[in-house]
Design a protein around this motif. Structure first.
Motif, PDB file in Angstrom:
ATOM      1  N   ASN A   1       0.819  -1.227   0.000  1.00 42.10           N
ATOM      2  CA  ASN A   1       0.000   0.000   0.000  1.00 42.10           C
ATOM      3  C   ASN A   1       0.850   1.273   0.000  1.00 42.10           C
ATOM      4  OD1 ASN A   1      -2.476  -1.435   0.082  1.00 42.10           O
ATOM      5  ND2 ASN A   1      -2.284  -1.683   2.309  1.00 42.10           N
ATOM      6  N   LYS A   2       2.110   1.148  -0.374  1.00 42.82           N
ATOM      7  CA  LYS A   2       2.994   2.311  -0.453  1.00 42.82           C
ATOM      8  C   LYS A   2       3.251   2.741  -1.897  1.00 42.82           C
ATOM      9  CE  LYS A   2       5.457   1.164   3.835  1.00 42.82           C
ATOM     10  NZ  LYS A   2       6.781   0.846   4.448  1.00 42.82           N
ATOM     11  N   GLU A   3       2.732   1.994  -2.836  1.00 41.91           N
ATOM     12  CA  GLU A   3       2.959   2.307  -4.242  1.00 41.91           C
ATOM     13  C   GLU A   3       1.963   3.359  -4.716  1.00 41.91           C
ATOM     14  OE1 GLU A   3       2.733  -1.348  -6.332  1.00 41.91           O
ATOM     15  OE2 GLU A   3       4.623  -2.123  -5.545  1.00 41.91           O
ATOM     16  N   LEU A   4       2.467   4.360  -5.435  1.00 42.41           N
ATOM     17  CA  LEU A   4       1.609   5.445  -5.911  1.00 42.41           C
ATOM     18  C   LEU A   4       0.713   5.002  -7.063  1.00 42.41           C
ATOM     19  CD1 LEU A   4       4.166   8.415  -5.863  1.00 42.41           C
ATOM     20  CD2 LEU A   4       2.390   7.888  -4.177  1.00 42.41           C
ATOM     21  N   PHE A   5       1.230   4.094  -7.894  1.00 38.89           N
ATOM     22  CA  PHE A   5       0.481   3.645  -9.060  1.00 38.89           C
ATOM     23  C   PHE A   5       0.375   2.123  -9.052  1.00 38.89           C
ATOM     24  CE2 PHE A   5       2.761   7.538 -10.257  1.00 38.89           C
ATOM     25  CZ  PHE A   5       1.688   8.352 -10.591  1.00 38.89           C
ATOM     26  N   PRO A   6      -0.715   1.584  -9.565  1.00 35.01           N
ATOM     27  CA  PRO A   6      -0.853   0.125  -9.624  1.00 35.01           C
ATOM     28  C   PRO A   6       0.193  -0.491 -10.541  1.00 35.01           C
ATOM     29  CG  PRO A   6      -2.601   1.204 -10.874  1.00 35.01           C
ATOM     30  CD  PRO A   6      -1.894   2.280 -10.115  1.00 35.01           C
ATOM     31  N   ARG A   7       0.551  -1.723 -10.250  1.00 38.99           N
ATOM     32  CA  ARG A   7       1.604  -2.373 -11.020  1.00 38.99           C
ATOM     33  C   ARG A   7       1.200  -2.610 -12.471  1.00 38.99           C
ATOM     34  NH1 ARG A   7       4.414  -6.841  -6.961  1.00 38.99           N
ATOM     35  NH2 ARG A   7       5.506  -5.296  -5.666  1.00 38.99           N
ATOM     36  N   THR A   8      -0.074  -2.833 -12.694  1.00 40.32           N
ATOM     37  CA  THR A   8      -0.528  -3.035 -14.070  1.00 40.32           C
ATOM     38  C   THR A   8      -0.222  -1.814 -14.923  1.00 40.32           C
ATOM     39  OG1 THR A   8      -2.314  -4.496 -13.336  1.00 40.32           O
ATOM     40  CG2 THR A   8      -2.511  -3.533 -15.534  1.00 40.32           C
ATOM     41  N   LEU A   9      -0.481  -0.632 -14.370  1.00 46.44           N
ATOM     42  CA  LEU A   9      -0.182   0.602 -15.088  1.00 46.44           C
ATOM     43  C   LEU A   9       1.313   0.749 -15.307  1.00 46.44           C
ATOM     44  CD1 LEU A   9      -0.970   3.344 -16.275  1.00 46.44           C
ATOM     45  CD2 LEU A   9      -0.904   4.284 -13.944  1.00 46.44           C
ATOM     46  N   LYS A  10       2.104   0.421 -14.289  1.00 52.26           N
ATOM     47  CA  LYS A  10       3.555   0.555 -14.416  1.00 52.26           C
ATOM     48  C   LYS A  10       4.121  -0.423 -15.446  1.00 52.26           C
ATOM     49  CE  LYS A  10       4.371   0.395  -9.890  1.00 52.26           C
ATOM     50  NZ  LYS A  10       5.113   0.456  -8.607  1.00 52.26           N
ATOM     51  N   ILE A  11       3.521  -1.605 -15.535  1.00 49.01           N
ATOM     52  CA  ILE A  11       3.963  -2.565 -16.550  1.00 49.01           C
ATOM     53  C   ILE A  11       3.725  -2.000 -17.948  1.00 49.01           C
ATOM     54  CG2 ILE A  11       3.351  -4.762 -17.646  1.00 49.01           C
ATOM     55  CD1 ILE A  11       5.217  -5.173 -15.373  1.00 49.01           C
ATOM     56  N   PHE A  12       2.554  -1.405 -18.158  1.00 49.90           N
ATOM     57  CA  PHE A  12       2.258  -0.798 -19.460  1.00 49.90           C
ATOM     58  C   PHE A  12       3.216   0.357 -19.760  1.00 49.90           C
ATOM     59  CE2 PHE A  12      -2.122  -2.677 -19.178  1.00 49.90           C
ATOM     60  CZ  PHE A  12      -2.041  -3.387 -20.368  1.00 49.90           C
ATOM     61  N   VAL A  13       3.528   1.157 -18.746  1.00 51.73           N
ATOM     62  CA  VAL A  13       4.439   2.289 -18.936  1.00 51.73           C
ATOM     63  C   VAL A  13       5.842   1.794 -19.276  1.00 51.73           C
ATOM     64  CG1 VAL A  13       5.588   4.223 -17.787  1.00 51.73           C
ATOM     65  CG2 VAL A  13       3.130   3.858 -17.469  1.00 51.73           C
ATOM     66  N   PHE A  14       6.332   0.821 -18.501  1.00 52.62           N
ATOM     67  CA  PHE A  14       7.660   0.264 -18.772  1.00 52.62           C
ATOM     68  C   PHE A  14       7.718  -0.368 -20.160  1.00 52.62           C
ATOM     69  CE2 PHE A  14       8.436   0.195 -14.076  1.00 52.62           C
ATOM     70  CZ  PHE A  14       9.643   0.869 -14.103  1.00 52.62           C
ATOM     71  N   ALA A  15       6.672  -1.094 -20.518  1.00 53.07           N
ATOM     72  CA  ALA A  15       6.636  -1.750 -21.828  1.00 53.07           C
ATOM     73  C   ALA A  15       6.639  -0.718 -22.955  1.00 53.07           C
ATOM     74  CB  ALA A  15       5.406  -2.648 -21.930  1.00 53.07           C
ATOM     75  N   SER A  16       5.866   0.346 -22.783  1.00 57.68           N
ATOM     76  CA  SER A  16       5.781   1.387 -23.817  1.00 57.68           C
ATOM     77  C   SER A  16       7.111   2.112 -23.987  1.00 57.68           C
ATOM     78  CB  SER A  16       4.682   2.394 -23.458  1.00 57.68           C
ATOM     79  OG  SER A  16       3.427   1.758 -23.357  1.00 57.68           O
ATOM     80  N   ILE A  17       7.726   2.481 -22.866  1.00 60.89           N
ATOM     81  CA  ILE A  17       9.016   3.175 -22.931  1.00 60.89           C
ATOM     82  C   ILE A  17      10.077   2.267 -23.549  1.00 60.89           C
ATOM     83  CG2 ILE A  17      10.869   4.190 -21.555  1.00 60.89           C
ATOM     84  CD1 ILE A  17       8.750   5.138 -19.582  1.00 60.89           C
ATOM     85  N   SER A  18      10.080   1.012 -23.124  1.00 64.37           N
ATOM     86  CA  SER A  18      11.039   0.053 -23.670  1.00 64.37           C
ATOM     87  C   SER A  18      10.858  -0.099 -25.175  1.00 64.37           C
ATOM     88  CB  SER A  18      10.871  -1.306 -22.977  1.00 64.37           C
ATOM     89  OG  SER A  18      11.761  -2.262 -23.511  1.00 64.37           O
ATOM     90  N   TRP A  19       9.616  -0.192 -25.615  1.00 69.11           N
ATOM     91  CA  TRP A  19       9.333  -0.353 -27.049  1.00 69.11           C
ATOM     92  C   TRP A  19       9.771   0.876 -27.843  1.00 69.11           C
ATOM     93  CZ3 TRP A  19       5.702   2.127 -30.359  1.00 69.11           C
ATOM     94  CH2 TRP A  19       5.578   1.532 -31.614  1.00 69.11           C
TER      95      TRP A  19
END
Length: 277
Positions: free
Chosen positions: A40-58
């Motif tokens: 409960n210390k994460e600002l954003f859900p992990r699903t959103l962060k996965i999409f962000v990381f994937a998009s930036i990586s791509w």
């Protein structure tokens, strides 16, 4: 004999040698609960962060098209596979899948970005060198990850196992490598600041000094030395993403997968709470 035995042990074999009793001792109900539900210390859900990381990586991987149009396609396939692996993982394995996915996104982005560098005017040479670097980069980084996982398993779960030795030399080398990587980051930041302040005289003096060495033995030796240093720096840069991997979280995930039902019943989780939807 012990060293030979260890060399034959993969991470999966080491995990298989861990008993259920030891696994339960090292994973309390509180730890399991945080693994399933987060801190409960994460600002954003992990699903959103996965999409962000994937998009930036791509987006970063698209630069590799400078060398060969197939590289972005290959990178896209890798990124898609990473995403599928994360979203298909069970809830108890989500934490491990997340840390491994973030590492893979970063590693993939870095490797394919470096493949955009052209080392000659020949397209075939550039493409061949890039392909070899991709294979080398992934193999080397995965080897480092494997050693880190082995070290974590042996330290956290098999420290009392007298029959199982440790790859002391290799593990110490990997630990030293982590220190070197951190030092390299600090050195880069310090070097950038130094160059920013002193670039007005560095450029002029270095060009004058190097021009006087052309065609001399000193110049040849210096060229070979610079190539060697460049290769070492390339290896260090390639391995930087390995610092992001949380080996403990990944090893715990392997343990939960091995004793999936045992953990669920021991801590009285429902199938939905343990496996997810």
């Amino acid at each position: 004999m012990v060293n030979r035995h260890i060399k034959m042990n993969s991470v999966s074999k080491l995990v298989d040698s861990i008993s259920l009793k030891k696994s339960l001792e090292n994973n309390s109900l509180h730890h399991i609960y945080e693994t399933l539900n987060g801190t409960n210390k994460e600002l954003f859900p992990r699903t959103l962060k996965i999409f962000v990381f994937a998009s930036i990586s791509w987006l970063i991987c698209l630069f590799s098209a400078y060398n060969w149009y197939l590289f972005p396609i290959l990178a896209s396939v890798i990124i898609i596979v990473i995403c599928i692996g994360y979203f298909r993982s069970s809830l108890y394995f989500k934490n491990a899948a997340y840390t491994f996915s973030v590492y893979l996104f970063t590693q993939t982005a870095l490797i394919f970005y470096i493949t955009s560098i052209e080392i000659s005017d020949n397209v075939i040479i550039n493409s061949t060198a890039a392909c070899l670097y991709i294979l080398f980069g992934y193999c080397l980084s995965f080897y480092i990850i494997k050693i880190k996982l082995i070290e974590n398993v042996q330290t956290e779960y098999l420290a009392d196992n007298e029959k199982l030795g440790k790859k002391k030399g290799t593990i110490k080398a990997v630990k030293m490598l982590s220190v070197v990587l951190m030092g390299f980051i600090v050195l880069i930041i310090a070097g950038m600041q130094f160059y920013r302040v002193n670039k007005w005289w560095i450029g002029e003096s270095s060009s004058d000094a190097l021009s006087g060495l052309n065609g001399t033995w000193v110049g040849m030796i210096l060229s070979v030395l610079l190539i060697f240093i460049g290769i070492v720096i390339l290896i260090i840069i390639t391995l930087l993403p390995t610092l992001l991997l949380n080996a403990s979280a990944l090893v715990d995930g392997f343990i939960y997968k091995k004793y999936s039902e045992e953990f669920r019943k021991e801590y009285e989780f429902t199938e939905k709470e343990w496996y997810g939807e």
